[in-house]
Design a protein around this motif. Structure first.
Motif, short mmCIF file in Angstrom:
data_model
loop_
_atom_site.label_atom_id
_atom_site.label_comp_id
_atom_site.label_asym_id
_atom_site.label_seq_id
_atom_site.Cartn_x
_atom_site.Cartn_y
_atom_site.Cartn_z
N TYR A 52 0.54 -1.07 0.02
CA TYR A 52 -0.10 0.15 0.18
C TYR A 52 0.99 1.24 0.10
N PRO A 53 1.29 1.74 -1.18
CA PRO A 53 2.10 2.83 -1.23
C PRO A 53 1.67 4.20 -0.49
N LEU A 54 2.99 4.85 0.09
CA LEU A 54 2.74 5.87 0.84
C LEU A 54 3.96 6.85 0.49
N ASP A 214 -12.45 -13.17 3.78
CA ASP A 214 -11.19 -13.56 3.42
C ASP A 214 -10.29 -12.52 3.38
N SER A 215 -9.41 -12.40 4.43
CA SER A 215 -8.33 -11.39 4.50
C SER A 215 -6.80 -12.32 4.22
N VAL A 216 -6.97 -13.28 3.86
CA VAL A 216 -5.66 -14.14 3.46
C VAL A 216 -5.43 -13.82 2.12
N GLY A 217 -6.15 -13.63 1.18
CA GLY A 217 -5.98 -13.27 -0.01
C GLY A 217 -5.52 -14.24 -1.15
N GLN A 218 -4.48 -14.19 -1.66
CA GLN A 218 -3.88 -15.09 -2.69
C GLN A 218 -4.00 -16.37 -2.42
N SER A 219 -3.68 -16.79 -1.36
CA SER A 219 -3.53 -18.55 -1.30
C SER A 219 -5.10 -18.98 -0.73
N THR A 220 -5.77 -18.13 -0.54
CA THR A 220 -7.30 -18.81 -0.02
C THR A 220 -8.59 -18.46 -1.06
N PHE A 221 -8.17 -17.42 -1.98
CA PHE A 221 -9.30 -16.81 -2.91
C PHE A 221 -10.09 -17.87 -3.43
N GLU A 222 -9.35 -18.62 -4.44
CA GLU A 222 -10.16 -19.43 -5.29
C GLU A 222 -10.76 -20.47 -4.51
N ILE A 235 -16.58 -11.63 0.64
CA ILE A 235 -15.92 -10.19 0.99
C ILE A 235 -14.48 -10.64 1.20
N THR A 236 -13.73 -9.79 0.40
CA THR A 236 -12.42 -10.10 0.45
C THR A 236 -11.89 -8.68 0.98
N PHE A 237 -11.12 -8.82 2.22
CA PHE A 237 -11.03 -7.71 2.94
C PHE A 237 -9.29 -7.51 3.20
N GLY A 242 -0.47 -12.31 0.36
CA GLY A 242 -0.25 -11.54 -1.06
C GLY A 242 -1.67 -11.49 -1.79
N PRO A 243 -1.44 -10.13 -2.79
CA PRO A 243 -2.51 -9.69 -3.33
C PRO A 243 -3.19 -10.75 -4.31
N ILE A 244 -4.48 -10.68 -4.60
CA ILE A 244 -5.20 -11.51 -5.41
C ILE A 244 -4.82 -11.02 -6.86
N PRO A 245 -4.41 -12.04 -7.67
CA PRO A 245 -3.93 -11.77 -8.97
C PRO A 245 -5.40 -11.31 -9.77
N PRO A 246 -5.53 -10.51 -11.00
CA PRO A 246 -6.38 -10.02 -11.68
C PRO A 246 -7.34 -11.66 -11.96
N PHE A 247 -8.73 -11.11 -11.91
CA PHE A 247 -9.54 -12.19 -11.83
C PHE A 247 -10.76 -12.02 -12.66
#
Ligand SMILES: NC(=O)c1ccc[n+]([C@@H]2O[C@H](COP(=O)([O-])OP(=O)(O)OC[C@H]3O[C@@H](n4cnc5c(N)ncnc54)[C@H](OP(=O)(O)O)[C@@H]3O)[C@@H](O)[C@H]2O)c1
Length: 324
Positions: A52-54, A214-222, A235-237, A242-247
Motif C-alpha cells: 500500500y504505497p505511501l 477472506d483477509s488471507v487473499g492470494q492463497s485462499t481466494f479461489e 468479502i475479500t478484505f 499476497g494480493p489476489i491476481p487479476p480475476f
C-alpha cells in the motif's frame, strides 16, 4: 524525546527507524494525544513493504490510545484530559505523542483499559462493519472466516457467537484452531493440514456457506469462492498471503451468481458520525462482556521491528500492541 517510528524506504522490518520527532500545537480540527499504547495491524506491514504505497518518509501506525493533551479549534466531542482511543488515517501512531485529526478519535469508556483500547479499535470496528454493514447476515447464517485466531479473527469469532451466527474458522495450526474454538468459532479447520474447501462442504453437508470473509487473499481466494452457496457473498478484505491476481468476473456467474466486494475500514469511518457509532457498538460488545479483547503479544515501542517480524511470520495470535 518524542519517539516516532518512521520509514525512509519500503522493505523489511530493518527499515523501521525510531527518531525524535518535534511535537506541535494542534490546528483546527486536530488534537494532541499522549499515547499509552498503540496497536499493531497487518496494514502496517503492507505500508512498510510498499504494497500500500505511501509518500516517504512516513511515520507508521494506524491505531492508539491515550490522553488528550491539547485541542484545536472546532473540536467539540473531546476535551483535554479525556481518555481516548482511535483507528485513523494518516499513519503515525507508533509514537509517544502526536498531533492528529480529531474526527475518528473516540472517548474510551472507563471500563476499557488503554491497552485494550489500543488493541481493539481497528480490528474491532472492522468486525463491526463486516457483520453489520457489508451484506445482510442474520442469526442462523453460516460464514467462513479465515485467520480466525488472529487479531480481527478472535473478535469476529466472539461477535458472531454473540449474534448466533455460525462461524467456520480457519487457522494455520491446531493450537490456533483451539483458540478460535475457545472464543466462539463453531468449527475451525487447520488449513495447513486439511483442504478447507472439502472440510467446509463436509461441515455444511454440501450446501456451502452464505458469506466468506477472506483477509488471507492470494492463497485462499479461489478455494473461498468454491465454499459459497449459490448467490453467496465473497468479502475479500485483506492480503496477508499476497494480493489476489487479476480475476475474471465471469467466474462469479459460473460458480452460482456469486457476489463480491472489497471493503476497507477507512471508507466506513471516513464519516465522523458513522465512526463514532461503530465505536459505540464495539464498546457495548466489550463492556457487556460479550467480547474479550485478547492481547496475545505486547512489545515495548523500541522492539517494533521484532513485533513486525512476529506478525508477518504468523507467530502471533489475537491482537498485538506496542507500549510506550
Ligand atoms: N479491509 C479492511 O478494512 C481491513 C481492516 C483490518 C484488517 N484487515 C485485514 O485483515 C487481516 C487480519 O488482520 P490482523 O491485523 O488481525 O492480522 P492477523 O490476523 O492477526 O495476522 C494475519 C494472519 O493471517 C494468516 N496468514 C495466512 N497466510 C499468511 C501469510 N502468507 N503470511 C502471513 N500471515 C498469513 C496468519 O494466520 P494463520 O497462521 O492462522 O494462517 C496470520 O496470523 C489482514 O489481512 C488485514 O490486512 C482488513
Amino acid at each position: 524525546m518524542n519517539r516516532t517510528v518512521i520509514i525512509n524506504e519500503f522493505g523489511g522490518s530493518e527499515n523501521l527507524n525510531i527518531i525524535d520527532h518535534p511535537i506541535n500545537e494542534p490546528n483546527v480540527g486536530e488534537i494532541r494525544i499522549a499515547h499509552k499504547a498503540c496497536g499493531l495491524n497487518f496494514i502496517d506491514v503492507y505500508q512498510r513493504t510498499g504494497l500500500y504505497p505511501l509518500k516517504l518518509p512516513q511515520a507508521l501506525g494506524m491505531e492508539g490510545s491515550g490522553i488528550i493533551e491539547a485541542i484545536g479549534e472546532n473540536v467539540t466531542h473531546l476535551k483535554v484530559g479525556d481518555r481516548v482511543a482511535y483507528a485513523s488515517m494518516p499513519p503515525g501512531a507508533y509514537c509517544d505523542k502526536r498531533v492528529m485529526p480529531a474526527a475518528q478519535v473516540c472517548l474510551l469508556p472507563d471500563e476499557i483499559s488503554f491497552e485494550q483500547g489500543a488493541a481493539m479499535m481497528l480490528q474491532g470496528m472492522t468486525v463491526e462493519y463486516l457483520l453489520n454493514r457489508t451484506t445482510p447476515i442474520k442469526a442462523g447464517d453460516t460464514i467462513l472466516f479465515h485467520a480466525a485466531a488472529g487479531g480481527v479473527g478472535l473478535i469476529a469469532c466472539q461477535w458472531a457467537k454473540s449474534e448466533n451466527i455460525t462461524l467456520i474458522g480457519t487457522a494455520g495450526s491446531d493450537e490456533k484452531c483451539k483458540l478460535a474454538l475457545k472464543y466462539g468459532a463453531t468449527h475451525c479447520i487447520n488449513y495447513n493440514e486439511e483442504n478447507f474447501e472439502e472440510k467446509v462442504k463436509e461441515i455444511t453437508a454440501g450446501a456451502g456457506v452464505d458469506v466468506v470473509m477472506d483477509s488471507v487473499g492470494q492463497s485462499t481466494f479461489e478455494g473461498s469462492l468454491n465454499c459459497l452457496k449459490p448467490l453467496g457473498m465473497m468479502i475479500t478484505f485483506g492480503n496477508a498471503s499476497g494480493p489476489i491476481p487479476p480475476f475474471n468476473l465471469g467466474q462469479l456467474g459460473a460458480k452460482g451468481s456469486l457476489k463480491i466486494t472489497r471493503p476497507t475500514l477507512f471508507t466506513h469511518i471516513g464519516n465522523h458520525n458513522t465512526c463514532q457509532e461503530m465505536a459505540k457498538n464495539l464498546f457495548a460488545k466489550v463492556t457487556s462482556g460479550q467480547i474479550d479483547i485478547i492481547i496475545g503479544q505486547k512489545f515495548p515501542l523500541s522492539d517494533v521491528a521484532l513485533a513486525h517480524d512476529s506478525l508477518e511470520q504468523r507467530m502471533t495470535t489475537g491482537s498485538t500492541i506496542l507500549t510506550m
